[in-house]
Scaffold this active site. Structure first.
Site, PDB file in Angstrom:
ATOM      1  N   GLY A   1       0.835  -1.185   0.000  1.00 56.37           N
ATOM      2  CA  GLY A   1       0.000   0.000   0.000  1.00 56.37           C
ATOM      3  C   GLY A   1       0.874   1.240   0.000  1.00 56.37           C
ATOM      4  O   GLY A   1       2.091   1.163   0.198  1.00 56.37           O
ATOM      5  N   TYR A   2       0.233   2.377  -0.192  1.00 59.47           N
ATOM      6  CA  TYR A   2       0.955   3.634  -0.302  1.00 59.47           C
ATOM      7  C   TYR A   2       0.384   4.659   0.655  1.00 59.47           C
ATOM      8  O   TYR A   2      -0.831   4.813   0.771  1.00 59.47           O
ATOM      9  CB  TYR A   2       0.888   4.155  -1.745  1.00 59.47           C
TER      10      TYR A   2
END
Length: 154
Positions: A28-29
């Protein structure tokens, strides 16, 4: 200072004879306000926090640190953008280089991308016959963009 020098290509998977056992990646970011990318990645039972600078051609700053798995799970759930990247990564040695082939799942199912990391921007390498098109400069293929604009919506 650490640099990542990487090129990215689309793949015709039907032209690859066999793939050895791959490993699952979930990433994820964390949203940023500049062109820096902050990634949380779980690879099997190991977790990493990666900070990448803005691309300058095929080169950019990259710093990666191993973090506790429990911390990574909390970051993915509480700090990252709601979408995550799910993929299986395979490694294939071609010539003097190792190619990483990512087969995406979930909202990016159907996308297959190969990446090759280089030591120098002008380094030569063998291009296997299963490579169809270079997409290094096409931002839509960057994992951080696949979170916001998934392959299933193209």
């Amino acid at each position: 200072m650490a640099y990542e020098i990487e090129r990215k290509f689309l793949v015709d998977i039907s032209k690859i004879d066999t793939l050895d056992e791959g490993y699952i990646i979930k990433q994820g970011y964390i949203e940023t306000t500049n062109k820096t990318t902050v990634r949380v990645r779980i690879r099997d039972q190991n977790a990493f926090l990666t900070i990448k600078g803005e691309n300058n051609g095929i080169k950019r700053l990259e710093f990666e640190y191993e973090i506790p798995l429990d911390d990574a799970n909390v970051m993915l759930e509480k700090l990252c953008l709601k979408s995550v990247i799910d993929k299986t990564r395979y490694e294939l040695k071609v010539g003097n280089h190792v190619w990483e082939i990512d087969i995406f799942h979930g909202i990016n199912k159907g996308l297959i991308v190969a990446e090759i990391e280089l030591n120098d921007e002008n380094e030569t390498f063998d291009i296997p016959d299963w490579v169809t098109k270079e997409v290094t400069s096409e931002r839509k293929y960057h994992n951080s963009n696949l979170i916001l604009n998934p392959y299933s919506q193209w």
